[in-house]
Design an enzyme around this catalytic site. Structure first.
Site, short mmCIF file in Angstrom:
data_model
loop_
_atom_site.label_atom_id
_atom_site.label_comp_id
_atom_site.label_asym_id
_atom_site.label_seq_id
_atom_site.Cartn_x
_atom_site.Cartn_y
_atom_site.Cartn_z
CG ASP A 116 -4.67 -77.14 3.64
OD1 ASP A 116 -3.97 -76.67 4.02
OD2 ASP A 116 -4.74 -77.99 2.58
CG HIS A 117 -3.34 -81.07 6.02
ND1 HIS A 117 -4.46 -80.93 5.34
CD2 HIS A 117 -2.58 -81.56 5.34
CE1 HIS A 117 -4.30 -81.41 4.04
NE2 HIS A 117 -3.13 -81.97 4.17
CB CYS A 174 -3.95 -74.65 0.77
SG CYS A 174 -3.98 -74.01 -0.84
N GLY A 175 -1.55 -75.81 0.80
CA GLY A 175 -0.20 -76.13 0.45
C GLY A 175 0.66 -75.24 -0.52
CB THR A 176 0.13 -74.71 -4.16
OG1 THR A 176 -1.28 -75.29 -4.28
CG2 THR A 176 1.00 -76.20 -4.19
N GLY A 177 -1.62 -72.81 -2.26
CA GLY A 177 -2.32 -71.63 -2.56
C GLY A 177 -3.41 -71.65 -3.75
N GLY A 234 -5.31 -74.24 -4.49
CA GLY A 234 -6.90 -74.74 -4.12
C GLY A 234 -7.62 -73.63 -3.58
CG MET A 235 -6.87 -72.34 0.54
SD MET A 235 -8.24 -72.59 1.32
CE MET A 235 -7.63 -73.07 3.13
CG HIS A 252 -2.59 -52.34 -10.80
ND1 HIS A 252 -1.92 -52.53 -11.90
CD2 HIS A 252 -2.11 -51.17 -10.04
CE1 HIS A 252 -1.13 -51.56 -11.95
NE2 HIS A 252 -1.05 -50.72 -11.10
NE ARG A 261 -3.93 -47.59 -15.53
CZ ARG A 261 -3.22 -47.29 -14.74
NH1 ARG A 261 -3.14 -46.14 -13.90
NH2 ARG A 261 -2.05 -48.09 -14.27
CG HIS A 262 -6.07 -49.74 -11.51
ND1 HIS A 262 -5.43 -50.39 -12.35
CD2 HIS A 262 -5.20 -48.66 -11.01
CE1 HIS A 262 -4.40 -49.87 -12.60
NE2 HIS A 262 -4.12 -48.89 -12.05
#
Ligand code: RB5
Length: 152
Positions: free
Chosen positions: A8-9, A65-68, A70-71, A98, A132-133
């Site tokens: 985003d912006h 995005c700003g924080t990550g 929302g995305m 993992h 295992r992962h």
């Protein structure tokens, strides 16, 4: 490797920087926007990148995005998407080893260009450990299938 990238912006500036790094890593880049700093809604761009990865037409995605936050909420709604919010290196590495993460999410208002570049480099070059992962990822897939069939 084909990589879809979107922001985003609030993530636009970092997206442009990351595109340069991806070129150096020989990635084949699909830029899903946004294309400037005008205010937009992150779900619109998260949907574009996640849709491509979910459909299997593109192997990896990067969302900013700003924080990550929302995305990553948007991306993890999509079947077959394993999105990892990584604003530091340890999670970037582990999300590949993992979790076989296929979308990397970062916060453009949290990390600077140099740390983001290192996160992307590590995330793009680290392999999945399997074993295992893999069994645990199969369990995630089963949950996804159950929810698709029966709802919550
Ligand atoms: C946009 O102001 C901001 O809300 C968005 O970039 C993101 O951080 C949301 O999670």
């Amino acid at each position: 490797m084909k990589v879809a990238i979107g922001s985003d912006h609030a993530g636009f500036g970092l997206k442009e920087e990351i595109k340069e790094l991806l070129k150096n890593l020989q990635a084949d880049i699909v830029d899903c926007g946004t294309n400037g700093t005008e205010s937009v809604d992150y779900p619109d761009f998260g949907e574009k990148v996640s849709g491509l990865v979910s459909a299997g037409s593109i192997e990896r995605g990067i969302l900013i995005c700003g924080t990550g936050v929302g995305m990553s909420m948007v991306a993890n709604k999509f079947p077959n998407v394993r999105a990892a919010l990584c604003n530091e290196l340890f999670c970037a590495r582990m999300s590949r080893m993992h979790n076989d993460a296929n979308i990397l999410v970062m916060g453009g208002r949290i990390i600077g260009k140099d740390l983001a570049a290192e996160i992307v480099r590590v995330w793009m070059t680290t392999s999945f450990d399997g074993a295992r992962h893999l069994m645990r990822l199969d369990k995630i897939k089963k949950i996804e299938e159950k929810l698709t069939k029966h709802g919550c």
